[in-house]
Design a protein around this motif. Structure first.
Motif, PDB file in Angstrom:
ATOM      1  N   ILE A 152      48.386  59.638  35.731  1.00  0.00           N
ATOM      2  CA  ILE A 152      48.326  58.402  35.648  1.00  0.00           C
ATOM      3  C   ILE A 152      47.597  57.850  37.000  1.00  0.00           C
ATOM      4  O   ILE A 152      46.649  57.011  36.818  1.00  0.00           O
ATOM      5  CB  ILE A 152      49.567  57.309  35.367  1.00  0.00           C
ATOM      6  CG1 ILE A 152      50.007  57.767  33.737  1.00  0.00           C
ATOM      7  CG2 ILE A 152      49.227  55.785  35.219  1.00  0.00           C
ATOM      8  CD1 ILE A 152      51.169  57.048  33.370  1.00  0.00           C
ATOM      9  N   TYR A 156      44.123  56.032  37.426  1.00  0.00           N
ATOM     10  CA  TYR A 156      43.852  54.710  37.783  1.00  0.00           C
ATOM     11  C   TYR A 156      42.969  54.581  39.004  1.00  0.00           C
ATOM     12  O   TYR A 156      42.117  53.456  39.067  1.00  0.00           O
ATOM     13  CB  TYR A 156      45.308  54.362  38.377  1.00  0.00           C
ATOM     14  CG  TYR A 156      45.203  52.587  38.672  1.00  0.00           C
ATOM     15  CD1 TYR A 156      44.772  51.586  37.760  1.00  0.00           C
ATOM     16  CD2 TYR A 156      45.045  52.327  39.972  1.00  0.00           C
ATOM     17  CE1 TYR A 156      44.732  50.466  38.266  1.00  0.00           C
ATOM     18  CE2 TYR A 156      45.261  51.120  40.308  1.00  0.00           C
ATOM     19  CZ  TYR A 156      45.169  49.952  39.737  1.00  0.00           C
ATOM     20  OH  TYR A 156      44.961  48.702  40.095  1.00  0.00           O
ATOM     21  N   LYS A 157      42.859  55.547  39.934  1.00  0.00           N
ATOM     22  CA  LYS A 157      41.877  55.682  40.748  1.00  0.00           C
ATOM     23  C   LYS A 157      40.591  55.718  40.349  1.00  0.00           C
ATOM     24  O   LYS A 157      39.548  54.966  40.900  1.00  0.00           O
ATOM     25  CB  LYS A 157      42.111  56.877  41.945  1.00  0.00           C
ATOM     26  CG  LYS A 157      41.272  56.835  42.876  1.00  0.00           C
ATOM     27  CD  LYS A 157      41.523  58.188  43.774  1.00  0.00           C
ATOM     28  CE  LYS A 157      40.521  58.143  44.818  1.00  0.00           C
ATOM     29  NZ  LYS A 157      40.726  59.510  45.747  1.00  0.00           N
ATOM     30  N   TYR A 159      39.488  54.542  37.474  1.00  0.00           N
ATOM     31  CA  TYR A 159      39.370  53.368  36.773  1.00  0.00           C
ATOM     32  C   TYR A 159      38.681  52.279  37.786  1.00  0.00           C
ATOM     33  O   TYR A 159      37.836  51.746  37.659  1.00  0.00           O
ATOM     34  CB  TYR A 159      40.482  53.002  36.028  1.00  0.00           C
ATOM     35  CG  TYR A 159      40.468  51.521  35.409  1.00  0.00           C
ATOM     36  CD1 TYR A 159      39.841  51.511  33.963  1.00  0.00           C
ATOM     37  CD2 TYR A 159      40.827  50.518  36.190  1.00  0.00           C
ATOM     38  CE1 TYR A 159      39.674  50.202  33.431  1.00  0.00           C
ATOM     39  CE2 TYR A 159      40.722  49.139  35.378  1.00  0.00           C
ATOM     40  CZ  TYR A 159      40.065  49.320  34.202  1.00  0.00           C
ATOM     41  OH  TYR A 159      39.752  47.803  33.422  1.00  0.00           O
ATOM     42  N   ILE A 160      39.460  52.271  38.897  1.00  0.00           N
ATOM     43  CA  ILE A 160      39.139  50.992  39.997  1.00  0.00           C
ATOM     44  C   ILE A 160      37.985  51.236  40.653  1.00  0.00           C
ATOM     45  O   ILE A 160      37.345  50.489  40.878  1.00  0.00           O
ATOM     46  CB  ILE A 160      40.309  50.712  40.970  1.00  0.00           C
ATOM     47  CG1 ILE A 160      40.553  52.025  41.569  1.00  0.00           C
ATOM     48  CG2 ILE A 160      41.559  50.414  40.101  1.00  0.00           C
ATOM     49  CD1 ILE A 160      41.647  51.879  42.886  1.00  0.00           C
ATOM     50  N   LYS A 168      34.913  51.644  31.399  1.00  0.00           N
ATOM     51  CA  LYS A 168      36.154  50.753  31.760  1.00  0.00           C
ATOM     52  C   LYS A 168      36.851  50.779  30.444  1.00  0.00           C
ATOM     53  O   LYS A 168      38.157  50.653  30.160  1.00  0.00           O
ATOM     54  CB  LYS A 168      36.229  49.413  32.494  1.00  0.00           C
ATOM     55  CG  LYS A 168      36.006  49.807  33.854  1.00  0.00           C
ATOM     56  CD  LYS A 168      35.925  48.376  34.618  1.00  0.00           C
ATOM     57  CE  LYS A 168      36.012  48.475  36.007  1.00  0.00           C
ATOM     58  NZ  LYS A 168      37.127  49.200  36.554  1.00  0.00           N
ATOM     59  N   LYS A 172      40.457  51.599  28.921  1.00  0.00           N
ATOM     60  CA  LYS A 172      41.493  50.767  28.269  1.00  0.00           C
ATOM     61  C   LYS A 172      42.071  51.200  26.880  1.00  0.00           C
ATOM     62  O   LYS A 172      42.966  50.927  26.341  1.00  0.00           O
ATOM     63  CB  LYS A 172      40.893  49.378  28.112  1.00  0.00           C
ATOM     64  CG  LYS A 172      40.707  48.747  29.474  1.00  0.00           C
ATOM     65  CD  LYS A 172      40.145  47.340  29.474  1.00  0.00           C
ATOM     66  CE  LYS A 172      39.673  46.711  30.661  1.00  0.00           C
ATOM     67  NZ  LYS A 172      39.063  45.385  30.639  1.00  0.00           N
ATOM     68  N   VAL A 175      44.431  53.958  27.330  1.00  0.00           N
ATOM     69  CA  VAL A 175      45.863  53.312  27.604  1.00  0.00           C
ATOM     70  C   VAL A 175      46.377  52.702  26.495  1.00  0.00           C
ATOM     71  O   VAL A 175      47.666  52.831  26.069  1.00  0.00           O
ATOM     72  CB  VAL A 175      45.791  52.095  28.729  1.00  0.00           C
ATOM     73  CG1 VAL A 175      47.051  51.624  29.085  1.00  0.00           C
ATOM     74  CG2 VAL A 175      45.231  52.771  30.053  1.00  0.00           C
TER      75      VAL A 175
END
Length: 255
Positions: A152, A156-157, A159-160, A168, A172, A175
């Motif tokens: 995770i 997340y890295k 994603y940002i 993106k 989502k 998730v």
């Protein structure tokens, strides 16, 4: 779960039994819904594999899609037979798949390129041997959850640092399907006795299979997009029939 209308072709249940009546539709299939619910994962993995091969992504992504497919096939065999050996044949690929995700997530920034795959291979082989000798219960679930959690932070890295809205959105969806699948799994596990008394069983474990099939596909798609971006392939998220997202790349022409 006992109480089906057909006799068992495979013999007494020796594996974990889920909240679905056994041998209701056939003497050859112990848990019908838990078995057929794996087919969407197989089809999604096959589509992802064809896309990765056609666009000449690195072999690791082809192996990733193949591992998703192998996991789903192992789950089909397990739920159709409810035998201990087949359950191990389902659970061991689950661990291998997560080790492959860890490799793909970290490989672009790994300085010692042979160290990590060697360690992960030894770890996976060691687990396979141990799992063939020892029957895990809650320990396997905790182990698998830890491997999932290790992925995770890196996801997340990615994603940002992703600017494209369409990519993106795929993250989502990854998730969302993970949370929904976990909720279905827990509901089926914790409320089995109550659900068994209902006229209609919502088949929470089968829904877990379907949602996790999409979850794996969304994870693969997002990772393929991020990798194509790193390689300068100008990736875009297209949609099959306007619904299913996939990565379409435009590689720069060689000089």
């Amino acid at each position: 779960m006992d109480g089906g209308g057909f006799s068992s072709f495979w013999g007494p249940v020796t594996s974990t039994d889920w909240c679905e009546r056994n041998y209701v539709h056939s003497s050859y299939v112990a848990e019908f819904f838990n078995t057929v619910s794996n087919f969407p994962c197989i089809f999604l993995a096959l589509f992802g594999l064809v896309s990765a091969v056609r666009q000449r992504f690195e072999k690791r992504f082809s192996v990733l899609h193949l591992s998703n497919m192998a996991l789903a096939i192992g789950s089909v065999v397990y739920h159709a037979t409810l035998q201990r050996v087949q359950q191990q044949g389902d659970e061991t690929p689950m661990v291998w798949e997560m080790l492959l995700y860890i490799y793909i997530l970290h490989s672009p920034d790994w300085h010692y390129r042979s160290t990590m795959p060697t360690f992960l291979f030894i770890y996976g082989a060691g687990f396979a041997v141990l799992h063939s000798l020892v029957r895990f219960g809650i320990g396997f679930k905790v182990h698998y959850a830890i491997l999932c959690l290790l992925c995770i932070p890196r996801m997340y890295k990615y994603y940002i640092y992703t600017e494209e809205t369409s990519a993106k959105r795929v993250a989502k969806l990854y998730v969302a399907t993970l949370f929904l699948a976990t909720a279905c799994w827990l509901f089926d596990k914790l409320f089995c006795k109550k659900v068994s008394e209902w006229y209609f069983n919502p088949q929470g474990h089968a829904l877990w299979h379907v949602l996790m099939g999409f979850n794996s596909y969304f994870a693969n798609t997002f990772l393929m997009f991020c990798r194509a971006k790193q390689l300068g392939w100008n990736p875009k998220v297209a949609h099959l029939m306007g619904v299913l997202p996939y990565v379409k790349v435009q590689k720069p022409k060689r000089q």
